[in-house]
Design a protein around this motif. Structure first.
Motif, PDB file in Angstrom:
ATOM      1  N   ALA A  59      -0.015   4.566   0.496  1.00 53.60           N
ATOM      2  CA  ALA A  59       1.211   5.365   0.679  1.00 53.60           C
ATOM      3  C   ALA A  59       2.438   4.391   0.398  1.00 53.60           C
ATOM      4  CB  ALA A  59       1.275   6.240   1.765  1.00 53.60           C
ATOM      5  N   LEU A  60       2.451   3.288   1.052  1.00 49.23           N
ATOM      6  CA  LEU A  60       3.789   2.531   1.041  1.00 49.23           C
ATOM      7  C   LEU A  60       3.646   1.933  -0.301  1.00 49.23           C
ATOM      8  CD1 LEU A  60       6.219   1.067   2.125  1.00 49.23           C
ATOM      9  CD2 LEU A  60       4.615  -0.539   3.163  1.00 49.23           C
ATOM     10  N   ALA A  61       2.474   1.308  -0.947  1.00 49.85           N
ATOM     11  CA  ALA A  61       2.571   0.779  -2.157  1.00 49.85           C
ATOM     12  C   ALA A  61       2.935   1.617  -3.006  1.00 49.85           C
ATOM     13  CB  ALA A  61       1.209   0.262  -2.578  1.00 49.85           C
ATOM     14  N   ARG A  62       2.437   2.956  -3.203  1.00 50.52           N
ATOM     15  CA  ARG A  62       2.752   3.993  -4.289  1.00 50.52           C
ATOM     16  C   ARG A  62       4.341   4.070  -4.300  1.00 50.52           C
ATOM     17  NH1 ARG A  62      -2.239   7.620  -3.572  1.00 50.52           N
ATOM     18  NH2 ARG A  62      -3.552   6.746  -4.835  1.00 50.52           N
ATOM     19  N   GLU A  63       5.060   4.141  -2.769  1.00 48.84           N
ATOM     20  CA  GLU A  63       6.552   4.255  -2.684  1.00 48.84           C
ATOM     21  C   GLU A  63       7.283   3.177  -3.327  1.00 48.84           C
ATOM     22  OE1 GLU A  63       9.660   5.658   0.646  1.00 48.84           O
ATOM     23  OE2 GLU A  63       7.468   5.558   1.080  1.00 48.84           O
ATOM     24  N   ILE A  64       6.614   1.835  -3.074  1.00 47.57           N
ATOM     25  CA  ILE A  64       7.519   0.829  -3.610  1.00 47.57           C
ATOM     26  C   ILE A  64       7.549   0.974  -5.228  1.00 47.57           C
ATOM     27  CG2 ILE A  64       7.340  -1.694  -4.035  1.00 47.57           C
ATOM     28  CD1 ILE A  64       6.186  -1.636  -0.865  1.00 47.57           C
TER      29      ILE A  64
END
Length: 312
Positions: free
Chosen positions: A15-20
């Motif tokens: 989820a964090l990777a996609r947001e980045i």
């Protein structure tokens, strides 16, 4: 930096990777990251990375050993696929509690993990709020060490709390708490504790006045929650009207949520360096995203620009 910018992720915090990557206006790189039937980690990079500037996002959260192996194997796969430069983006750096020997015949696992990342083929590390700043010196490759403090301070400032006092839950965190205090414009209190055994803490004494004030406990991580809950109870006994807590990494191991639910803590603020389960919201835990900060750091590294302004 010549070459394309490509971002890949292991399974620890997708989820964090996609947001980045959303902030970077990129698609997350295609990669198969799973397991063989015998339990070994399987990785296959499904895009051409030859000559690319590659960033691999992976937090070392539970299951720590598995996610560490995913990171190492992905780095090795990218190196063998001729990526021009590989940056390990590790929002939460695991094994950081053992950064020194406290008794004989103990390992220094923080150094061991640093060696593993460099040996796998990483050219640099991008991380956030290491448990011990000295860990940065364990690496023989460049390390960019981001801080979540300004984001947490902004959140607390917007609450317009009356008579805030920033509290360090141990002597080792005084520097972190003092920087937080300076940004917020608050007073400072320090709790002295001892650890009779791992993951167990006992409060010895407290320095500073908290009576009638709003206490904000500041730490780098919340593991079992024992230190945090005990500190909150001491602050309440010393007359604090309200008690909040801020930390970068929310590990919440064991019965942490149950302990926090029964504590005087009004609200706990953490970042999304580690994904939280649904029950976190019931424990009065709020999450602040660090995606924009990591995205800015990645773009600056890719363009060979200074990151100094991100540390202000």
């Amino acid at each position: 930096m010549e070459g394309r910018l490509q971002v890949f992720s292991g399974n620890s915090n997708i989820a964090l990777a996609r947001e980045i990557t959303t902030h970077l206006h990129l698609n997350l790189g295609r990669a198969l990251v799973g397991q063989f039937k015998n339990g070994e980690t399987r990785v296959k990079i499904e895009e051409n990375v030859r000559g690319s500037d590659v960033f691999v996002i992976q937090s070392m959260c539970a299951p720590v050993d598995h996610h560490l192996m995913e990171l190492l194997i992905m780095i090795d796969a990218l190196r063998r696929a001729s990526a021009r430069r590989i940056t390990a983006v590790v929002p939460y750096y695991g094994y950081a509690k053992q950064e020194k020997k406290t008794t004989g015949r103990e390992p220094i696992t923080a150094k061991l993990v640093a060696n593993l990342i460099a040996t796998a083929g990483a050219d640099r590390l991008l991380t956030m709020d290491l448990h011990a700043p000295a860990i940065e010196g364990f690496f023989d490759i460049p390390v960019d060490h981001l801080q979540a403090g300004p984001l947490l301070v902004d959140y607390m400032r917007d609450k317009h709390l009356s008579a805030p006092v920033v509290v360090s839950p141990d002597a080792g965190g005084v520097g972190r708490a003092n920087r937080f205090r300076e940004r917020l414009g608050a007073s400072l209190a320090i709790i002295a504790k001892q650890r009779p055994e791992p993951d167990v803490s006992e409060v010895i004494e407290m320095v500073g006045d908290v009576e009638g004030k709003t206490a904000i406990i500041v730490d780098d991580m919340i593991s079992t929650g024992g230190t945090l809950v005990e500190a909150a109870r001491v602050l309440q006994e010393r007359g604090a009207r309200r008690v909040f807590a801020c930390a970068t990494h929310g590990i919440f191991a064991g019965a942490a949520f149950d302990q926090i639910a029964d504590s005087p803590l009004e609200e706990i603020i953490v970042t999304n360096t580690i994904p939280l389960p649904p029950e976190a919201q019931a424990a009065r835990i709020r999450t602040i995203s660090v995606a924009a900060l990591f995205a800015e750091a990645i773009m600056r590294i890719h363009k060979d620009l200074s990151l100094s302004t991100l540390f202000m």
